[in-house]
Enzyme design. Structure first.
Site, PDB file in Angstrom:
ATOM      1  N   HIS A  58       0.861  -1.186   0.000  1.00  0.00           N
ATOM      2  CA  HIS A  58       0.000   0.000   0.000  1.00  0.00           C
ATOM      3  C   HIS A  58       0.898   1.237   0.000  1.00  0.00           C
ATOM      4  O   HIS A  58       2.022   1.206   0.508  1.00  0.00           O
ATOM      5  CB  HIS A  58      -0.880   0.027   1.249  1.00  0.00           C
ATOM      6  CG  HIS A  58      -1.952  -0.998   1.262  1.00  0.00           C
ATOM      7  ND1 HIS A  58      -3.089  -0.847   2.011  1.00  0.00           N
ATOM      8  CD2 HIS A  58      -2.080  -2.189   0.629  1.00  0.00           C
ATOM      9  CE1 HIS A  58      -3.877  -1.894   1.847  1.00  0.00           C
ATOM     10  NE2 HIS A  58      -3.271  -2.731   1.004  1.00  0.00           N
ATOM     11  N   GLU A  60       0.896   3.877   1.794  1.00  0.00           N
ATOM     12  CA  GLU A  60       1.332   4.303   3.123  1.00  0.00           C
ATOM     13  C   GLU A  60       2.498   3.463   3.634  1.00  0.00           C
ATOM     14  O   GLU A  60       3.454   3.988   4.212  1.00  0.00           O
ATOM     15  CB  GLU A  60       0.185   4.207   4.143  1.00  0.00           C
ATOM     16  CG  GLU A  60      -1.015   5.049   3.814  1.00  0.00           C
ATOM     17  CD  GLU A  60      -2.108   4.255   3.089  1.00  0.00           C
ATOM     18  OE1 GLU A  60      -1.810   3.578   2.068  1.00  0.00           O
ATOM     19  OE2 GLU A  60      -3.265   4.331   3.528  1.00  0.00           O
ATOM     20  N   CYS A  91      -2.415  -0.170   7.472  1.00  0.00           N
ATOM     21  CA  CYS A  91      -1.655   1.069   7.334  1.00  0.00           C
ATOM     22  C   CYS A  91      -1.766   1.939   8.585  1.00  0.00           C
ATOM     23  O   CYS A  91      -0.784   2.527   9.023  1.00  0.00           O
ATOM     24  CB  CYS A  91      -2.109   1.824   6.089  1.00  0.00           C
ATOM     25  SG  CYS A  91      -1.729   0.925   4.573  1.00  0.00           S
TER      26      CYS A  91
END
Length: 154
Positions: A58, A60, A91
């Site tokens: 992801h 993040e 995250c």
């Protein structure tokens, strides 16, 4: 623009939006993130789950990893994360563990958001760190990018 957002916040969220658009190059969900330290971009990334075949890739997570390497520490003190979609539980957990003091996100995620929509990991009082959270910055633009992506897939 809300009073809780500054022109600087909008500038960095626009950088995160540009980063999100880069995810489209490899058919990934267009989410972008920028981690700022001392008013300068420390790291920037977009979702790379499809590209890396990695469920943890992801935006993040990628910016946190890059920033920690750049700073030479896992504690990301004095930073601000700008991300185009409300962080998920994974995250949000990483942001708490990295001690990121402020998180600014664009669109809310009513299906998987962990900054207040479904869960509120970032405000969980039993955890040892709770970042300041501000959501909704450029939410229409962030949400539109996601809606267009999913509409094209249907």
């Amino acid at each position: 623009m809300s009073e809780r957002f500054s022109p600087r916040d909008e500038h960095f969220m626009r950088l995160a939006l540009r980063e999100a658009e880069r995810a489209l190059e490899h058919e990934d969900v267009p989410i972008g993130a920028v981690l700022v330290h001392d008013c300068e971009v420390l790291s920037a990334a977009h979702n790379e789950r499809e590209l890396r075949e990695d469920p943890t890739a992801h935006a993040e997570i990628l910016v946190v990893r890059e920033a920690a390497a750049a700073l030479g520490t896992w504690r990301l003190l004095d930073t601000v994360l700008y991300v185009t979609l409300e962080p998920c539980a994974m995250c949000a957990g990483a942001l708490v563990l990295a001690r990121v003091p402020r998180v600014v996100y664009g669109a809310a995620d009513p299906k998987a958001g962990a900054a207040g929509s479904v869960l509120d990991v970032l405000a969980e009082p039993r955890l040892n760190h709770r970042p300041e959270v501000a959501g909704g910055l450029l939410a229409d633009e962030c949400g539109q990018l996601l809606r267009q992506f999913f509409a094209a897939r249907r």
